[in-house]
Design a protein around this motif. Sequence first.
Motif, mmCIF file in Angstrom:
data_model
loop_
_atom_site.group_PDB
_atom_site.id
_atom_site.type_symbol
_atom_site.label_atom_id
_atom_site.label_comp_id
_atom_site.label_asym_id
_atom_site.label_seq_id
_atom_site.Cartn_x
_atom_site.Cartn_y
_atom_site.Cartn_z
ATOM 1 N N ARG A 5 0.836 -1.201 0.000
ATOM 2 C CA ARG A 5 0.000 0.000 0.000
ATOM 3 C C ARG A 5 0.876 1.259 0.000
ATOM 4 O O ARG A 5 0.544 2.272 -0.633
ATOM 5 C CB ARG A 5 -0.919 -0.013 1.207
ATOM 6 N N GLY A 6 1.996 1.213 0.713
ATOM 7 C CA GLY A 6 2.915 2.341 0.703
ATOM 8 C C GLY A 6 3.439 2.634 -0.689
ATOM 9 O O GLY A 6 3.538 3.794 -1.111
ATOM 10 N N ARG A 33 1.882 1.935 -3.477
ATOM 11 C CA ARG A 33 0.739 2.460 -4.221
ATOM 12 C C ARG A 33 0.503 3.943 -3.898
ATOM 13 O O ARG A 33 0.055 4.700 -4.761
ATOM 14 C CB ARG A 33 -0.505 1.635 -3.909
ATOM 15 N N GLU A 34 0.812 4.337 -2.656
ATOM 16 C CA GLU A 34 0.614 5.725 -2.242
ATOM 17 C C GLU A 34 1.794 6.619 -2.614
ATOM 18 O O GLU A 34 1.795 7.811 -2.314
ATOM 19 C CB GLU A 34 0.385 5.803 -0.726
ATOM 20 N N GLY A 35 2.821 6.031 -3.242
ATOM 21 C CA GLY A 35 3.967 6.821 -3.687
ATOM 22 C C GLY A 35 5.073 6.974 -2.671
ATOM 23 O O GLY A 35 5.983 7.787 -2.863
ATOM 24 N N PHE A 36 5.060 6.192 -1.590
ATOM 25 C CA PHE A 36 6.141 6.255 -0.612
ATOM 26 C C PHE A 36 7.399 5.629 -1.218
ATOM 27 O O PHE A 36 7.331 4.615 -1.926
ATOM 28 C CB PHE A 36 5.784 5.492 0.663
ATOM 29 N N ALA A 80 -5.663 3.898 7.804
ATOM 30 C CA ALA A 80 -6.576 4.049 6.671
ATOM 31 C C ALA A 80 -7.147 5.453 6.600
ATOM 32 O O ALA A 80 -7.436 5.972 5.515
ATOM 33 C CB ALA A 80 -7.709 3.029 6.771
ATOM 34 N N ILE A 94 -3.408 8.941 5.399
ATOM 35 C CA ILE A 94 -2.339 8.377 4.562
ATOM 36 C C ILE A 94 -1.159 9.342 4.605
ATOM 37 O O ILE A 94 -1.024 10.245 3.781
ATOM 38 C CB ILE A 94 -2.813 8.157 3.114
ATOM 39 N N ASP A 95 -0.316 9.156 5.590
ATOM 40 C CA ASP A 95 0.818 10.054 5.794
ATOM 41 C C ASP A 95 1.965 9.258 6.422
ATOM 42 O O ASP A 95 1.738 8.518 7.396
ATOM 43 C CB ASP A 95 0.418 11.205 6.714
ATOM 44 N N PRO A 96 3.193 9.384 5.904
ATOM 45 C CA PRO A 96 4.305 8.578 6.435
ATOM 46 C C PRO A 96 4.550 8.775 7.922
ATOM 47 O O PRO A 96 4.849 7.815 8.634
ATOM 48 C CB PRO A 96 5.504 9.047 5.608
ATOM 49 N N TRP A 154 1.840 6.979 9.787
ATOM 50 C CA TRP A 154 2.033 5.537 9.655
ATOM 51 C C TRP A 154 3.188 5.049 10.539
ATOM 52 O O TRP A 154 3.103 3.985 11.147
ATOM 53 C CB TRP A 154 2.282 5.171 8.194
ATOM 54 N N ASP A 185 -5.912 -1.518 -2.806
ATOM 55 C CA ASP A 185 -6.530 -0.194 -2.707
ATOM 56 C C ASP A 185 -7.716 -0.202 -1.741
ATOM 57 O O ASP A 185 -8.273 -1.247 -1.404
ATOM 58 C CB ASP A 185 -6.996 0.269 -4.085
#
Length: 422
Positions: free
Chosen positions: A31-32, A34-37, A88, A91-93, A96, A155
Motif C-alpha cells: 500500500r505504501g 501504491r501511495e507513492g512512498f 486508513a 495516509i501520511d508517512p 504511519w 486499494d
Amino acid sequence: MSQIRPLVPLLVTAGILIGGNGLLATFISLRGLREGFSPSVIGLIGAGYNIGFAIGCVYVTRILRSIGHIRTFSAMAALAAAASLSMALVIDPTVWFAMRLLAGLCLASLFATVESWLNARVTNDNRARTLSVYRLVDLGSVTAAQYLIPAIGVDGFGLFAVISMALSLSLVPISLADRSSPAPPEAFRFDLKALWSVSPLATVGAIVVGLTTAPFRSLGPIYAADIGLSVTAIATFMSAGIIGGVVLQYPLGLYSDRLDRRRIILAAGIGSLVSVLYLAFFAGQDETRNIIGIFLFGAFAMPLYSLCSAHANDHAAPGQHALVSAGILFFWSLGAIVGPLGASLLIDHFSSRALFLYMSVVLAGFIVYTLLRMRARGGVEIGRRQSRFRALLRVSAYFNRLPARPDTPHTPPAHPQADKQD
C-alpha cells in the motif's frame, strides 16, 4: 489430543492475531508503494514497528504483573486495532510510522501474553507438542492471510478493516472460552553486558537475524513488485520464505544437539549467504526461481535464531536462562530496527536487488565472525550442555522462565529462534 483440547481457545486467538499481524506487514509495504512512498520511507515505517516491539518486550512483564493477562490482552488488542484503522484514515508517512510503532508495542505485548498463558497451562510432558501445534498455527495463519491481499485488493479501506477486525476478534475466544488465570511472570532485571559475557556469538547472531529477516518482511514485497510479480505471486513469494523457515528447524536443531552447535550455525549462515547471492545474481525476474530462492533463504536464515539461542543456553549458568531469552530477543530487535532502514536506503540509491546484496554482506561478516569465535573458544561437550534445541517462537522463549506447574518439575528452557553463543 485431550491435553491440547483445553488450549484450543488460546490457539484460535493466536491464529487470528498472528494472521492479522502477518497480513498487515505485507500489506503496508504494498500500500505504501501504491501511495507513492519511497522504499526508504517504507523501511522507516517497518523500523517503527520493530522499535515498538523492542519497547514492548522490555515493559510487558511489568504490565502483566500490574494488571494481569486478560486486561493486558484486551487493552493491547484494542490499541492495535485502532492503530491499524488510523492508517486508513490518514495516509501520511509520519502518522504511519507512529501507528506502526504503537502496533509493535501492542503486538509484542499480545504475543507475550498469549505465549506466557500457554506456557502456564502446559506441563513439561506436553510442552513440546503444544508449542509444535502453536508453530503450525503460526505458519498456517500467516500463510493463509497473505492471500487475502489479492482477494480483497491493495486499494481502498477493505484490508485495513479486515486487519482491524482480526485484531479485535482475537479477544473473543479467550474471553468466552478460557477461564484460567495464569500466574504473573517473575520480576526480571535486564543485564545485556552479562549476556555478552555468556555468549558473544549468540549476541552477534541475534543482531544478524534481525538485520536480515526484518528487511525481508518489510521490503520483500517491494522487491517482488519491482521484478514484476503479480499481487498473488507476491503473496506466494512472502509465504515461501515463511514456510521455508519451518522446514529445516527440526533437522538443523537435531544435528546441533549432536555436534558442536557452532558448526550448524556456520552451515546455516553459509546456506543463507548462498541463497541471497542466488537471488541477487541468478534468480532474475523469473517467478519460480525467485520463489525457490526465498524458500531456501527462509529455510537457512530463520532457524538461526533458535540455534543461537540454544547455543547461548549451553553456556548459561543456573539462573541465567531468563537473561538469555530476554537479551537475545532484545538484540534481535536492535537488528530488526536497523536492517529495514539500511536496506531501504540502498534500494533507493541502487535497485531492489540491493536488498539481497546488503544481506550477503551482513551474512558474510557473520560467517567470518563465527569462524573466529570457533578458534577463540572450544565447544561445550554434549554431555555438559544445559539445554537442547527447541524451535520456539521469539516471545515465547522470553516467557519460558515462568514457573512450571506445581505438578511437574521445572527444567530450564532451551530457547527459541535466536542466534547464539560462541
